[in-house]
Design a protein around this motif. Structure first.
Motif, PDB file in Angstrom:
ATOM      1  N   PRO A   1      -6.574  10.131  -4.436  1.00 12.96           N
ATOM      2  CA  PRO A   1      -6.244  10.807  -3.177  1.00 12.96           C
ATOM      3  C   PRO A   1      -6.643  10.048  -1.912  1.00 12.96           C
ATOM      4  N   ALA A   2      -7.512   9.067  -2.022  1.00 15.89           N
ATOM      5  CA  ALA A   2      -7.903   8.299  -0.841  1.00 15.89           C
ATOM      6  C   ALA A   2      -6.846   7.265  -0.445  1.00 15.89           C
ATOM      7  N   ASP A   3      -5.908   6.973  -1.332  1.00 13.84           N
ATOM      8  CA  ASP A   3      -4.886   5.959  -1.082  1.00 13.84           C
ATOM      9  C   ASP A   3      -3.668   6.554  -0.374  1.00 13.84           C
ATOM     10  N   VAL A   4      -2.926   5.687   0.311  1.00  6.00           N
ATOM     11  CA  VAL A   4      -1.632   6.054   0.901  1.00  6.00           C
ATOM     12  C   VAL A   4      -0.605   5.054   0.384  1.00  6.00           C
ATOM     13  N   VAL A   5       0.435   5.575  -0.256  1.00  3.84           N
ATOM     14  CA  VAL A   5       1.502   4.732  -0.781  1.00  3.84           C
ATOM     15  C   VAL A   5       2.684   4.774   0.187  1.00  3.84           C
TER      16      VAL A   5
ATOM     17  N   LEU B   1       3.997   9.236  -7.480  1.00  5.00           N
ATOM     18  CA  LEU B   1       2.564   8.923  -7.542  1.00  5.00           C
ATOM     19  C   LEU B   1       1.747  10.040  -6.900  1.00  5.00           C
ATOM     20  N   LYS B   2       2.229  10.574  -5.793  1.00  6.99           N
ATOM     21  CA  LYS B   2       1.515  11.686  -5.152  1.00  6.99           C
ATOM     22  C   LYS B   2       1.433  12.881  -6.104  1.00  6.99           C
ATOM     23  N   ALA B   3       2.506  13.164  -6.823  1.00  7.22           N
ATOM     24  CA  ALA B   3       2.505  14.298  -7.755  1.00  7.22           C
ATOM     25  C   ALA B   3       1.466  14.118  -8.854  1.00  7.22           C
TER      26      ALA B   3
ATOM     27  N   GLY C   1      -1.626   9.973  -0.624  1.00  6.80           N
ATOM     28  CA  GLY C   1      -0.675  10.157   0.451  1.00  6.80           C
ATOM     29  C   GLY C   1       0.617   9.425   0.136  1.00  6.80           C
ATOM     30  N   ALA C   2       1.731   9.910   0.681  1.00  6.44           N
ATOM     31  CA  ALA C   2       3.027   9.290   0.394  1.00  6.44           C
ATOM     32  C   ALA C   2       3.868   9.208   1.658  1.00  6.44           C
TER      33      ALA C   2
END
Length: 226
Positions: free
Chosen positions: A64-68, A81-83, A88-89
């Motif tokens: 959850p700390a990442d943003v794609v 990936l968010k699902a 983040g997406a």
């Protein structure tokens, strides 16, 4: 906060070369899907966006700390990936409904046969695609991508088509940011609200400032709440 970039069909990470310098760069990962598929080496019939997302999530410990940030097919991977991870997406010229893809067929078996006999990468198909391309601004880039597609392994082309069109095992999440243009011959406009920019499907290349603006706003709000 790590930013993970995922490119689209027949693209490579260079598609983000104009956008990425406008966004935070302290912790960045740019994935090359051709390399990822080569390392993963899945059974082709097991490939869909859910299995690819699971592989990437496990390989790169996406959380959850990442943003794609994904362009086109990469945005579809981002919401999947968010699902699975809660990351983040951000979608750029992408979709959450595969029916928005402009294509002559969604039949995976037929596409597999067309790839196998070489039609998808044929010179005849390339000439047809180039002759029908409507956008002058991105015409040279489109030609480069057609040339790149013709040089890619047939198996990789088929794997990408499965990511695009094979039904996912896990329903996709909604993106945190959705960026799109009306003039897009690859994808129909989303039904959901989105940030509209100038340009066409390749807005991130030719109008990176407009694409970056809503992403920067989102990232700033995200930092403020963590």
């Amino acid at each position: 906060m790590r930013l993970i970039y995922i490119h689209g069909y027949v693209e490579d990470p260079g598609i983000f070369d104009q956008l990425a310098p406008l966004l935070p760069g302290e912790d960045v990962l740019k994935l090359n899907l051709r390399d990822e598929f080569a390392r993963w080496n899945p059974a082709d019939r097991g490939v869909n966006v859910s299995s690819l997302a699971a592989y990437l999530a496990g390989t790169y410990q996406i959380d959850p700390a990442d943003v794609v940030i994904g362009h086109s097919m990469g945005g579809w991977i981002a919401v999947n990936l968010k699902a699975q991870t809660g990351c983040g997406a951000v979608q750029i010229s992408s979709y959450t409904d595969p029916r928005k893809i402009v294509t002559v067929t969604r039949n995976i078996a037929l596409l597999r046969w067309l790839v196998r006999i070489g039609l998808v990468q044929s010179l005849r198909f390339a000439r047809y695609a180039l002759s029908k391309y409507p956008f002058e601004q991105s015409r040279a880039l489109h030609r480069q991508l057609i040339d790149a597609m013709r040089a890619q392994p047939r198996r990789y082309i088929y794997q990408q088509l499965r990511v695009l069109l094979a039904p996912p095992d896990v329903p996709p999440a909604m993106p945190d940011v959705r960026i799109h243009t009306r003039p897009d011959n690859v994808l129909r406009a989303p039904d959901e609200p989105y940030y509209e920019t100038s340009g066409d499907h390749f807005n991130l290349v030719f109008h990176p400032d407009e694409v970056a603006a809503p992403i920067l706003t989102y990232l700033a709000k995200r930092r403020a709440t963590t």
